[in-house]
Design an enzyme around this catalytic site. Structure first.
Site, mmCIF file in Angstrom:
data_model
loop_
_atom_site.group_PDB
_atom_site.id
_atom_site.type_symbol
_atom_site.label_atom_id
_atom_site.label_comp_id
_atom_site.label_asym_id
_atom_site.label_seq_id
_atom_site.Cartn_x
_atom_site.Cartn_y
_atom_site.Cartn_z
ATOM 1 N N ASP A 171 7.777 1.309 -5.726
ATOM 2 C CA ASP A 171 7.624 2.219 -4.711
ATOM 3 C C ASP A 171 6.356 1.844 -4.319
ATOM 4 O O ASP A 171 5.284 1.464 -4.964
ATOM 5 C CB ASP A 171 7.832 3.566 -5.016
ATOM 6 C CG ASP A 171 6.603 3.878 -6.301
ATOM 7 O OD1 ASP A 171 6.925 3.430 -7.485
ATOM 8 O OD2 ASP A 171 5.932 5.138 -6.201
ATOM 9 N N GLU B 220 5.900 6.185 -9.001
ATOM 10 C CA GLU B 220 4.685 6.270 -9.373
ATOM 11 C C GLU B 220 3.837 6.633 -8.510
ATOM 12 O O GLU B 220 3.088 7.440 -8.715
ATOM 13 C CB GLU B 220 4.388 4.782 -9.921
ATOM 14 C CG GLU B 220 3.052 4.709 -10.828
ATOM 15 C CD GLU B 220 1.795 4.485 -9.886
ATOM 16 O OE1 GLU B 220 0.864 4.564 -10.752
ATOM 17 O OE2 GLU B 220 1.973 4.515 -8.827
#
Length: 469
Positions: free
Chosen positions: A85, A148
């Site tokens: 991400d 994250e």
């Protein structure tokens, strides 16, 4: 074995696979069926797993939030934890952030440094080991997360049922080795007021920031104004005095004023320019309505230039980990809805965060402010002389003329979910840190060098058994 020569043989394949990953806009969005943090992060996860399937390794997806690629056999497990991400691209790019370009042997794309480039480098270290057909003394697993940059829902979901590695590293920071990370907390300072909003200047809305862990690059206030021209002159004088750029857009008696700052990682707030803080600095000196005045007064007391936590009475220092840092990554004000300051605070070992937070709760109640949505990750620390730190440091020094000692950081990586986990690259001592910034970049030679270091480190651990000696 010449690991550098081996990796160079894979250069074109590494760049091709990285290009595919970088082309996916894996920013967290609203949850959809089968995609808890949005379709982009899910697509990036499945892309990585498809590489593992293609190359004959075992793969698994967990709750569409995380997954792994595994090589080898045995009871023990070594973990590599990367994430696919990325933070929003923001503005100021010289190229499309999700159409990777290579210029002067530098790759430009959102996520190339944080953390898609390093994750691909670690993946290829595993792939090359497989291609070499060397016997491994334990399993190695690349664990891939998709959240994250936000709430770590991915690691929460993954480790509910999946095996915890005995040791490992996260390729998501700097070389040589990061053996400690500050505690990281986010919380909202929620403003409540029954005051009426009336006067010559009424604040309707204020918007700054999208992520707790990013310094906001722009902030906009919507105002109802009686004397538009006077406000415009004041704003232009403010921009000139503070050496800032901004916009002033009027529509009848409604005005949108915008200030532009500079984005940076939330762990290093002073490396950016917080547009929200700057715009509130302007609202503080104009005759604003009573309700907004309380909001701005709270900002003046607890938020403005509070980069070290002193205004929270949380300014703490540790010999190794350094000082507390504060990034007010989100600011929202709405005349008819919720108003709050979203804080990202990072604190070193030794500070009693819970006690400090309770004291702050009592203090801010006077302003009609409550503390909500607290998320706290305690500091993480692995001894500097541990076998893991030593092996990784020695491997790094074989390839780089750098005697920098392992150190600690204010940033947070997946290493903190492992009891015996550290962060390991992929930035070098002279690397330009462009994480969370426009024109995020990574040199091709650094990508290949990181791959080489990861390959030799895994060889030392999984083939030569260096952690056991």
């Amino acid at each position: 074995m010449n690991f550098n020569e081996i990796v160079n043989q894979y250069k074109d394949k590494i760049l091709e696979d990285l290009n595919g990953l970088l082309s996916i806009e894996s920013v967290r969005t609203e949850a959809k069926p089968g995609a808890p943090v949005g379709e982009g992060p899910k697509e990036a996860l499945m892309y990585m797993l498809s590489l593992g399937d293609r190359d004959g390794m075992d793969t698994k997806v967990v709750d569409n939030l995380a997954g792994h690629i595994e090589l080898g056999s045995g009871e023990k497990l070594f973990g590599i934890l990367g994430h696919v991400d990325v933070v929003p691209a923001g503005t100021g790019w010289d190229s499309n952030p999700f159409e990777p370009v290579i210029k002067d042997d530098i790759i430009y794309a959102r996520g190339v440094q944080d953390d898609k480039g390093p994750t691909i480098a670690a993946y290829y270290a595993m792939k090359i080991l497989k291609d070499l057909e060397v016997p491994l003394n334990q399993r190695v697993r690349l664990i891939i997360g998709t959240d994250e940059e936000s709430d770590w829902l991915c690691t929460d979901a993954y480790f509910k049922n999946e095996e915890m590695p005995d040791s490992g590293f996260a390729p998501d920071a700097e070389f040589p080795v990061i053996h400690g990370e500050k505690g990281i907390t986010t919380f909202d300072l929620v403003f409540k007021s029954d005051d009426d909003a009336y006067g010559d200047i009424v604040l309707n809305t204020f918007t700054s920031g999208d992520r707790y862990n990013m310094v906001p690059e722009s902030a906009t206030a919507n105002l109802t104004v009686k004397d538009v021209e006077k406000l415009k002159q004041s704003f232009e004088s403010f921009l000139d005095e503070m050496q800032l750029k901004g916009d002033f857009i009027e529509d009848s008696n409604k005005v949108n004023i915008t200030v532009f700052g500079k984005s940076a990682h939330g762990s290093t707030p002073l490396e950016g320019k917080n547009a929200g803080i700057e715009l509130l600095r302007f609202l503080k000196v104009i005759p604003i309505d009573a309700r907004a005045h309380k909001f701005v007064s709270f900002y003046d007391r607890y938020i403005e230039d509070n980069y070290d936590g002193k205004l929270f009475e949380m300014d703490f220092n540790h010999d190794e980990m350094g000082e507390t840092s504060v990034n007010t990554g989100i600011i929202r004000y709405d005349l008819n809805d919720k108003s709050y300051f979203g804080v990202n605070l990072r604190y070193p070992m030794g500070m009693d965060f819970k006690a400090s937070l309770n004291a702050l709760k009592n203090d801010v109640e006077v302003y009609g402010v409550s503390i909500e949505n607290v998320n706290d990750q305690v500091p993480h620390y692995v001894e500097k002389d541990s076998p893991l730190v030593k092996v990784l440091t020695e491997t790094y020094r074989k390839h780089v003329d750098d005697d920098t000692e392992p150190f600690t950081i204010g940033g947070g990586t997946y290493a903190r979910v492992l009891k015996n986990g550290v962060a390991y690259g992929a930035m070098f001592k002279d690397t330009k840190d462009t994480m969370h910034q426009a024109n995020e970049q990574m040199k091709v030679e650094e990508l290949l060098l990181a791959t080489t270091i990861y390959l030799e480190a895994l060889y030392e651990i999984l083939v030569n058994g260096k952690l056991e000696k």
